[in-house]
Design a protein around this motif. Structure first.
Motif, PDB file in Angstrom:
ATOM      1  N   GLU A  28       0.830  -1.202   0.000  1.00  0.00           N
ATOM      2  CA  GLU A  28       0.000   0.000   0.000  1.00  0.00           C
ATOM      3  C   GLU A  28       0.868   1.257   0.000  1.00  0.00           C
ATOM      4  O   GLU A  28       0.611   2.204  -0.737  1.00  0.00           O
ATOM      5  CB  GLU A  28      -0.932   0.003   1.208  1.00  0.00           C
ATOM      6  CG  GLU A  28      -1.808   1.232   1.309  1.00  0.00           C
ATOM      7  CD  GLU A  28      -2.754   1.422   0.140  1.00  0.00           C
ATOM      8  OE1 GLU A  28      -3.119   2.575  -0.131  1.00  0.00           O
ATOM      9  OE2 GLU A  28      -3.138   0.437  -0.517  1.00  0.00           O
ATOM     10  N   GLU A  29       1.914   1.256   0.808  1.00  0.00           N
ATOM     11  CA  GLU A  29       2.824   2.400   0.867  1.00  0.00           C
ATOM     12  C   GLU A  29       3.520   2.605  -0.479  1.00  0.00           C
ATOM     13  O   GLU A  29       3.608   3.727  -0.983  1.00  0.00           O
ATOM     14  CB  GLU A  29       3.859   2.206   1.983  1.00  0.00           C
ATOM     15  CG  GLU A  29       4.767   3.396   2.186  1.00  0.00           C
ATOM     16  CD  GLU A  29       4.046   4.673   2.593  1.00  0.00           C
ATOM     17  OE1 GLU A  29       4.515   5.749   2.201  1.00  0.00           O
ATOM     18  OE2 GLU A  29       3.005   4.597   3.271  1.00  0.00           O
ATOM     19  N   TYR A  30       4.011   1.520  -1.086  1.00  0.00           N
ATOM     20  CA  TYR A  30       4.677   1.611  -2.390  1.00  0.00           C
ATOM     21  C   TYR A  30       3.715   2.093  -3.477  1.00  0.00           C
ATOM     22  O   TYR A  30       4.100   2.835  -4.365  1.00  0.00           O
ATOM     23  CB  TYR A  30       5.268   0.270  -2.805  1.00  0.00           C
ATOM     24  CG  TYR A  30       6.495  -0.146  -2.027  1.00  0.00           C
ATOM     25  CD1 TYR A  30       7.332   0.782  -1.406  1.00  0.00           C
ATOM     26  CD2 TYR A  30       6.826  -1.483  -1.911  1.00  0.00           C
ATOM     27  CE1 TYR A  30       8.443   0.392  -0.694  1.00  0.00           C
ATOM     28  CE2 TYR A  30       7.951  -1.887  -1.202  1.00  0.00           C
ATOM     29  CZ  TYR A  30       8.753  -0.942  -0.598  1.00  0.00           C
ATOM     30  OH  TYR A  30       9.866  -1.329   0.097  1.00  0.00           O
ATOM     31  N   SER A  31       2.459   1.649  -3.406  1.00  0.00           N
ATOM     32  CA  SER A  31       1.498   2.002  -4.459  1.00  0.00           C
ATOM     33  C   SER A  31       1.218   3.500  -4.502  1.00  0.00           C
ATOM     34  O   SER A  31       0.793   4.021  -5.527  1.00  0.00           O
ATOM     35  CB  SER A  31       0.199   1.219  -4.292  1.00  0.00           C
ATOM     36  OG  SER A  31      -0.504   1.645  -3.139  1.00  0.00           O
ATOM     37  N   LYS A  32       1.478   4.200  -3.409  1.00  0.00           N
ATOM     38  CA  LYS A  32       1.290   5.658  -3.395  1.00  0.00           C
ATOM     39  C   LYS A  32       2.291   6.364  -4.299  1.00  0.00           C
ATOM     40  O   LYS A  32       2.074   7.491  -4.707  1.00  0.00           O
ATOM     41  CB  LYS A  32       1.431   6.188  -1.971  1.00  0.00           C
ATOM     42  CG  LYS A  32       0.334   5.734  -1.050  1.00  0.00           C
ATOM     43  CD  LYS A  32       0.582   6.214   0.360  1.00  0.00           C
ATOM     44  CE  LYS A  32      -0.452   5.637   1.316  1.00  0.00           C
ATOM     45  NZ  LYS A  32      -0.146   6.016   2.715  1.00  0.00           N
ATOM     46  N   HIS A  33       3.402   5.685  -4.600  1.00  0.00           N
ATOM     47  CA  HIS A  33       4.467   6.297  -5.405  1.00  0.00           C
ATOM     48  C   HIS A  33       4.459   5.841  -6.856  1.00  0.00           C
ATOM     49  O   HIS A  33       5.309   6.246  -7.636  1.00  0.00           O
ATOM     50  CB  HIS A  33       5.830   5.969  -4.782  1.00  0.00           C
ATOM     51  CG  HIS A  33       5.935   6.408  -3.361  1.00  0.00           C
ATOM     52  ND1 HIS A  33       6.094   7.719  -2.990  1.00  0.00           N
ATOM     53  CD2 HIS A  33       5.860   5.702  -2.205  1.00  0.00           C
ATOM     54  CE1 HIS A  33       6.131   7.809  -1.678  1.00  0.00           C
ATOM     55  NE2 HIS A  33       5.987   6.607  -1.178  1.00  0.00           N
ATOM     56  N   ILE A  34       3.522   5.007  -7.214  1.00  0.00           N
ATOM     57  CA  ILE A  34       3.445   4.472  -8.578  1.00  0.00           C
ATOM     58  C   ILE A  34       2.510   5.334  -9.409  1.00  0.00           C
ATOM     59  O   ILE A  34       1.388   5.613  -9.003  1.00  0.00           O
ATOM     60  CB  ILE A  34       2.955   3.008  -8.575  1.00  0.00           C
ATOM     61  CG1 ILE A  34       3.963   2.126  -7.846  1.00  0.00           C
ATOM     62  CG2 ILE A  34       2.713   2.517  -9.993  1.00  0.00           C
ATOM     63  CD1 ILE A  34       3.502   0.700  -7.669  1.00  0.00           C
TER      64      ILE A  34
END
Length: 112
Positions: A28-34
């Motif tokens: 979820e945290e990584y998906s904020k940067h995609i």
């Protein structure tokens, strides 16, 4: 009723169908940067996520694919990225051949 998907579930409840994505807190945290792509022709195209070499294409024109099925492998900086089907469909066109350099956002597979 529910159906398991590659990244979650498809749930039918009182006549309505809901798609649920299940992510770990880290995902979820990584998906904020995609950066996500705009909906291309209602999802009828699979785009290359990065520039690189198209190593393999696992389908051919006329094939019916299901969610999660391997479609192609793109290599960038010696990292192989498997591209999987997000939805069911019939392959209409494959513009690039294996061994070809593809730019970012190139259409790898087109569905009918």
């Amino acid at each position: 009723r529910y159906q398991r998907r590659v990244r979650g579930y498809k749930v039918q409840y009182i006549g309505s169908i809901y798609t649920l994505d299940v992510k770990t807190p880290q995902q979820e945290e990584y998906s904020k940067h995609i950066v996500t792509h705009a909906d291309v022709k209602a999802g009828n195209q699979v785009l290359s996520p990065m520039p690189g070499m198209l190593l393999t294409v696992a389908v051919k024109v006329g094939d019916t694919v299901v969610p999660g099925q391997e479609l192609a492998v793109v290599e960038a900086m010696k990292m192989q990225n498997m591209i999987r089907a997000e939805r069911e469909g019939i392959v209409k066109a494959i513009p690039y051949k294996p061994g070809t350099e593809v730019p970012n956002d190139a259409v790898l597979i087109e569905f009918q």
